[in-house]
Design a protein around this motif. Structure first.
Motif, short mmCIF file in Angstrom:
data_model
loop_
_atom_site.label_atom_id
_atom_site.label_comp_id
_atom_site.label_asym_id
_atom_site.label_seq_id
_atom_site.Cartn_x
_atom_site.Cartn_y
_atom_site.Cartn_z
N VAL B 35 0.84 -1.19 0.00
CA VAL B 35 0.00 0.00 0.00
C VAL B 35 0.88 1.24 0.00
CG1 VAL B 35 -1.79 -1.28 1.23
CG2 VAL B 35 -0.28 0.26 2.50
N SER B 36 0.25 2.41 -0.16
CA SER B 36 0.98 3.67 -0.30
C SER B 36 0.84 4.52 0.95
CB SER B 36 0.43 4.45 -1.50
OG SER B 36 0.68 3.77 -2.69
N PRO B 37 1.91 4.66 1.70
CA PRO B 37 1.85 5.50 2.89
C PRO B 37 1.96 6.97 2.53
CG PRO B 37 4.04 4.58 2.68
CD PRO B 37 3.24 4.03 1.54
N PHE B 38 1.28 7.81 3.27
CA PHE B 38 1.41 9.27 3.10
C PHE B 38 1.52 9.83 4.52
CE2 PHE B 38 0.30 12.61 -0.23
CZ PHE B 38 0.78 13.68 0.51
N MET B 39 2.65 10.48 4.82
CA MET B 39 2.84 11.12 6.12
C MET B 39 2.70 12.62 5.91
SD MET B 39 4.13 8.07 6.68
CE MET B 39 4.49 6.91 8.01
N ALA B 40 1.81 13.25 6.64
CA ALA B 40 1.65 14.69 6.52
C ALA B 40 0.97 15.18 7.78
CB ALA B 40 0.80 15.06 5.31
N ASP B 41 1.48 16.25 8.36
CA ASP B 41 0.81 16.82 9.53
C ASP B 41 0.70 18.35 9.48
OD1 ASP B 41 3.28 17.85 10.58
OD2 ASP B 41 3.71 15.87 11.39
N ALA B 42 1.03 18.95 8.36
CA ALA B 42 0.87 20.40 8.25
C ALA B 42 -0.63 20.74 8.30
CB ALA B 42 1.48 20.92 6.96
N HIS B 43 -0.99 21.72 9.10
CA HIS B 43 -2.41 22.08 9.24
C HIS B 43 -3.02 22.48 7.90
CE1 HIS B 43 -1.46 23.09 13.72
NE2 HIS B 43 -1.39 21.82 13.46
N GLU B 44 -2.17 23.03 7.04
CA GLU B 44 -2.66 23.52 5.75
C GLU B 44 -3.08 22.40 4.81
OE1 GLU B 44 0.15 24.32 7.23
OE2 GLU B 44 0.35 26.48 7.35
N GLU B 45 -2.61 21.16 5.06
CA GLU B 45 -2.89 20.12 4.07
C GLU B 45 -3.50 18.84 4.64
OE1 GLU B 45 0.67 18.84 2.02
OE2 GLU B 45 1.62 18.06 3.83
N VAL B 46 -3.55 18.70 5.97
CA VAL B 46 -4.00 17.40 6.50
C VAL B 46 -5.43 17.07 6.11
CG1 VAL B 46 -2.41 16.99 8.42
CG2 VAL B 46 -4.40 18.49 8.76
N ALA B 47 -6.31 18.07 6.04
CA ALA B 47 -7.69 17.78 5.65
C ALA B 47 -7.74 17.29 4.21
CB ALA B 47 -8.56 19.04 5.83
N ASP B 48 -6.95 17.90 3.34
CA ASP B 48 -6.87 17.46 1.93
C ASP B 48 -6.34 16.04 1.83
OD1 ASP B 48 -7.77 19.93 1.15
OD2 ASP B 48 -5.82 20.65 0.42
#
Lengths: 263, 263, 263
Positions: B35-48
């Motif tokens: 599967v494809s992991p995506f790590m992101a925690d910036a407030h500007e993009e987490v909802a997207d």
């Protein structure tokens, strides 16, 4: 070309501001290659670290306000002191935020080399590219054209990696066709590659394009050898053997295995 | 059940907001699985990122104000777009702060599945549980009762892992008895398991409980095989072979080795 | 001395506030050794975690304002509750900022043991030391003198690691001469060593110097064995085998191989 030898002889200090997923793998890959990684993102010291380093790598894999400011400070310091800067626009295009930040970084500093997959580079350069089959087309004519256009637009070396890799400054173009698909099963192999490009730029003098091309080809050779000797074992074993090969591939092995052509 | 096949065919995008100790291992484990992991925690993009993902995993192993806000934004976005959310309450009960934050997260969003050890789940559910011998009792009657009670109270799937693993929605309960003690000698094996549950939920449709149970059992089978083939070698070798087995265990091997029973 | 046995029997909880490059390797190394790592830097919980732990390790490899405050809170809590504190001044002297923060930390708390290379320790202690050939001189007379002077000045155990390692409280001095150069090709081996010193201090009672010396010697023995059994394979394989050996080296093997002398 023998930038690999120079890298190992000069043991350059490479400043990485990179994402939290790949810090360890990046540092171990650089150590295996024979260079000295330095990870630092405190605003109070990034300009100092960039100044004393032989290359600066900026990787946007996990962004936040703090680290964006760190990257700008480091990039400006690198520019002021003639230190090459590599930008890895991880996930540009995947979210609007990443594309925006990439443009912001490019607006604030002069990049020496940009390395990404075809979709990332297209988004950075503001060119159309179907997100479907991102890596499939790399090495085909339109990827070469995209890379060349991006290089001229951005005024830097552009490296698009995929099934085949394109390295161009907009005038001269290399195609590298080493590598192995299992690289995509280990996180951070693209990120480490950007740092390895930085290590080769650190010893390149004016020959930045040739050194970038050799970096890409060397990395592909190390991956091929590691993949061969861990066939059927899986991505865990490949990851470890790849670190080994970054240390073990000699200039002679590299020359024998490298498939790098100038277009 | 053949969620393993679906996971590998559909290659879902899995959004992880996880702790700084396990980012690399989690990404490599998910890549090995297919599967494809995506790590992101910036407030500007987490909802997207949450919106475009097939599952969101929230892991509180290393908290701070920034990442708590990231988790809430991602969780709300996931809820709004029908994306399953897995919560891993690492260390809930160990400090008052972690228990408090876990309650805060549960108050702000609907969790699809909660995965922890018996002490963590007890603290999240507000139930009494002696901290002594945390894992020892897993699989025994009182752990089952605790899991069922927690599932009804929280309105989600509850997974308690230990010597035996309990997977329940409060009505139907599975006991999984694969796995190996050496898992406790490698950091992040619990965290990665929560992300693997997310990957199985991503392809589960309405069968969220069955998919969760298969995820737990699959993980245990991979660990058993890896432990057998690295016996006497130590936790370093196990870690690498476990990543290999996440890629190598086929549905046939899984079916042959799986010890999963419905109560 | 048999602190190794005590470490494995007592399984102490070790609180690490460390850099983002080495979190995973540190946790896996401590788990392999037989102790329980706890990584936490939230201001709301660090004092609680330090209080319940058997040792606290502060590592300045990647600093920022948030984590400096975390370190001060954790260090003060450790001091208040009799918990030993190990400071690893990564890169002190490399930037003015790191030297400054190290001095700030030392001013805010009592350190039990300081571990670094000769240049780092010299900067922390405010002594002259040429940055050239940083590790080359370790074990020579002047390094011993520097370590002893630093120990008396700072009122703590000072450990300078290099080709040979010096462990001193300013009065009694040990020289450890196990280890292997390939340790420098794996990131975080110094950082993990500081955490291992913390684990040995956790079971030392009043014998903090002897326990520190045994920790250093044990680590070197594990590295030697791992290097021997992975000779010619490269730093990737060494890293994994070293984790194995942290679990596999028994007190008997340690006693047989240890080269530790009291000056």
């Amino acid at each position: 070309m023998s930038y690999l030898t120079k890298v190992r002889e000069q043991n350059p200090l490479i400043h990485n501001i990179t994402n939290i997923v790949v810090t360890n793998f990046t540092a171990n890959g650089l150590l295996a290659l024979g260079v000295s990684p330095f990870m630092a993102d405190a605003h109070e010291e990034v300009a100092d670290v960039a100044k004393m380093s032989a290359a600066v790598i900026l990787n946007i894999g996990t962004l936040n306000e703090h680290v964006i400011r760190s990257m700008i400070l480091a990039g400006k310091s690198a520019n002021a002191h003639g230190v090459p800067v590599v930008l890895d626009p991880v996930g540009a295009g995947a979210t609007a935020y990443r594309t925006e930040i990439t443009h912001k970084l490019i607006g604030e500093m002069q990049i020496t080399a940009l390395r990404g997959n075809v979709a990332e580079v297209a988004h950075v350069a503001g060119e159309q590219w179907s997100i479907k089959g991102v890596d499939a087309g790399a090495g085909e004519g339109d990827v070469v054209a995209l890379a060349q256009k991006a290089a001229r637009k951005l005024g830097c070396i552009v490296i698009i990696t995929g099934k085949e890799d394109v390295i161009t400054d907009g005038e001269v173009t290399f195609i590298a066709s080493n590598g192995h698909p299992i690289l995509t099963k280990v996180t951070g192999t693209g990120c480490l590659l950007s740092s390895v490009v930085g290590a080769f730029l650190a010893v390149a003098g004016q020959s930045t394009l040739e050194a970038s091309a050799e970096a890409i080809s060397f990395y592909g050779v190390a991956a091929e050898i590691a993949a061969e000797s861990t066939a059927q074992q899986g991505p865990g074993s490949f990851q470890i053997e790849f670190l080994n090969q970054l240390a073990l591939v000699t200039p002679e092995i590299f020359l024998e295995k490298s498939r790098l052509q100038k277009l």
